[in-house]
Design a protein around this motif. Structure first.
Motif: not given
Ligand SMILES: Cc1ncc(COP(=O)(O)O)c(C=O)c1O
Length: 478
Positions: A95-97, A198-200, A234-237
């Protein structure tokens, strides 16, 4: 750790890894309610692990040398685009990247007079602050509604300046699992000529299945007018092994703004779609295999069970004396806090979390921030339904125990002492000793009591918390 003089056998190494992992939280089984995502279907994780291993040594650095990477990435990104309103995408490490690339694209798409700025709800993930920090932007933090925890469109509108290059909405935001009013925010952004991300990350591969399973999920993806990019982990849900996310751009020209190429040296030509350059194709293989092993049917079934578990959990928590669910989340992320304890029922959620940990469950504590009280976060995943009754029992027991124990007892003057510490004058060893002197062991043990640490952090402003956390990280790696 030292490099051995002679090489060791694989069995020996694996035995040592088992020993090293002895105090780790379990990644399967549903007793850890953050960080890990379990389908409850071992064969799916097995398929992903084998595919990951198969792609392990392939380097995504040069797509012309390893065309398998291009084909796999197109399939994975294509599936995400198909589910989430189209667009052109990039497979990233997380997500961060994904957020970092969306912010870079927005920054590079427009010249500004002053430093480029982003309007970001306070509930958005710190990845935006990190991106701003790395990429030289300014964050304009926007408060959220204190009851629903959703971003306020008028607040976002007021935060837009002539230097704003991006507006952010979350679907959902992690802390309380609620979806920001994406259509309104994206509409405002579009009217002002500003891109909207949109941060999904947590919801992108969850919400569509919940909707299909009957949940009321408002539109949030790239099909919403004004949404210009979207991140989906994809490494979440998606239940893929770690290292897997996708960022989508509505306009292919914006995707090119995320890319980087360099021919300014005498070595090989560099073309990077992501922040990292050389990297293993293992995570891509793992994500691809997870998609293939579960298919639409598998994800829909997971959506159904996850939804049922989240509903049961919310209803169950609401019945536990002293606790209340925060907000009305559309997703399967649930946060609960103390009901205030006016009738003597209030519990310290940090003590509750420690009590749950003693009983073998990890419930994630969240510090108070921007008027939102301290609380406990639970990410409900595919495996939760099987153990939801046990989870509710543990929460009730831990709440009762926390009520009996009362709030974490802080040695007198500790908060003031920490608030006033001159961190630059302390080396890591001195910091560790100071922590030990007030009963906080930073040596790392299997079942740390964190209530005191959390209570101290909770009493500090965010910038002080950050300075202490950085020192903490430095000490545990000393
Ligand atoms: C809404 C949201 N954005 C971004 C991130 C960051 O994801 P990552 O830990 O894979 O970098 C998360 C992580 O929980 C998140 O819930």
């Amino acid at each position: 750790m030292s490099l051995p003089d002679k090489g060791r056998s694989t069995e020996d190494l694996l035995a040592e890894i088992t020993r090293l992992k002895r105090d780790d939280l379990p990644v399967r089984g549903g007793k850890v309610t953050a960080y890990v995502y379990d389908t409850g279907r071992p064969e799916v994780h097995e398929a992903a692990a084998r595919a990951y291993f198969e792609m392990l040594e392939v380097n995504t650095l040069d797509p012309t040398a390893f065309p398998s990477v291009v084909e796999m990435e197109k399939q994975v990104v294509g599936a995400v685009a198909e589910l989430l309103g189209g667009g052109s995408g990039i497979f990233t490490s997380g997500g961060t990247e994904s957020v970092m690339l969306a912010v870079k694209a927005a920054r590079d798409a427009r010249e500004t007079v002053g430093r480029p700025r982003m309007a970001v709800p306070v509930t958005a993930h710190p990845a935006f602050h990190k991106a701003a920090h790395y990429l030289g932007l300014v964050v304009d933090a926007v408060p959220v509604d204190p009851v629903t925890f959703r971003a306020s469109p008028t607040g976002i509108e007021a935060a837009i300046t002539e230097d704003t290059v991006l507006v952010v909405a979350s679907a959902p935001s992690y802390p309380q699992g609620v979806i920001d009013p994406v259509a309104e925010i994206a509409g405002i952004a579009a009217a002002r000529g500003v891109p909207c991300h949109v941060d999904a990350c947590v919801g992108g591969w969850l919400l569509p299945w919940l909707r299909e399973a009957g949940a009321d999920v408002p539109p949030f993806d790239l099909s919403v007018p004004g949404v210009t990019s979207l991140s989906c982990d994809l490494h979440k849900f998606g239940y893929a092994p770690k290292g897997a996310s996708v960022v989508l751009f509505a306009d292919p020209a914006m995707r090119r703004r995320a890319y980087f190429a360099s021919a300014s040296w005498p070595g090989y030509t560099v073309i990077n779609a992501t922040v990292q350059s050389s990297k293993s194709a293992g995570p891509l293989g793992g994500a691809w295999a997870t998609f293939q092993a579960l298919g639409r049917e598998g994800y829909l079934e997971l959506g159904r069970t996850t939804l049922a578990a989240a509903r049961e959990l919310r209803e169950g928590i609401a019945k536990i004396p002293g606790l209340r669910v925060l907000g009305d989340p559309e997703s399967t992320l649930v946060a609960f806090g103390s009901d205030g304890g006016g009738d003597g029922d209030g519990v310290d959620v940090f003590v509750l979390s420690d009590e749950a940990r003693k009983r073998g469950w990890f419930l994630q504590p969240q510090l108070s921030y921007a008027g939102i009280p301290a609380n406990i976060h639970i990410t409900v995943t595919g495996v939760t339904l099987r153990g939801v009754e046990a989870m509710l029992e543990v929460i009730a027991e831990a709440a009762e125990a926390a009520r009996e124990r009362g709030p974490a007892e802080l040695p007198e003057g500790l908060v003031e002492l920490v608030a006033g510490l001159d961190l630059d004058a302390l080396d890591d060893a001195a910091f560790g000793e100071l922590a030990a002197a007030v009963g906080v062991d930073l040596g790392g043990s299997g079942q740390p009591e964190m209530a005191v640490v959390n209570a101290v952090l909770d009493a500090l402003p965010a910038d002080r918390r950050e300075a202490i956390l950085i020192r903490f990280l430095s000490v545990i790696y000393s």
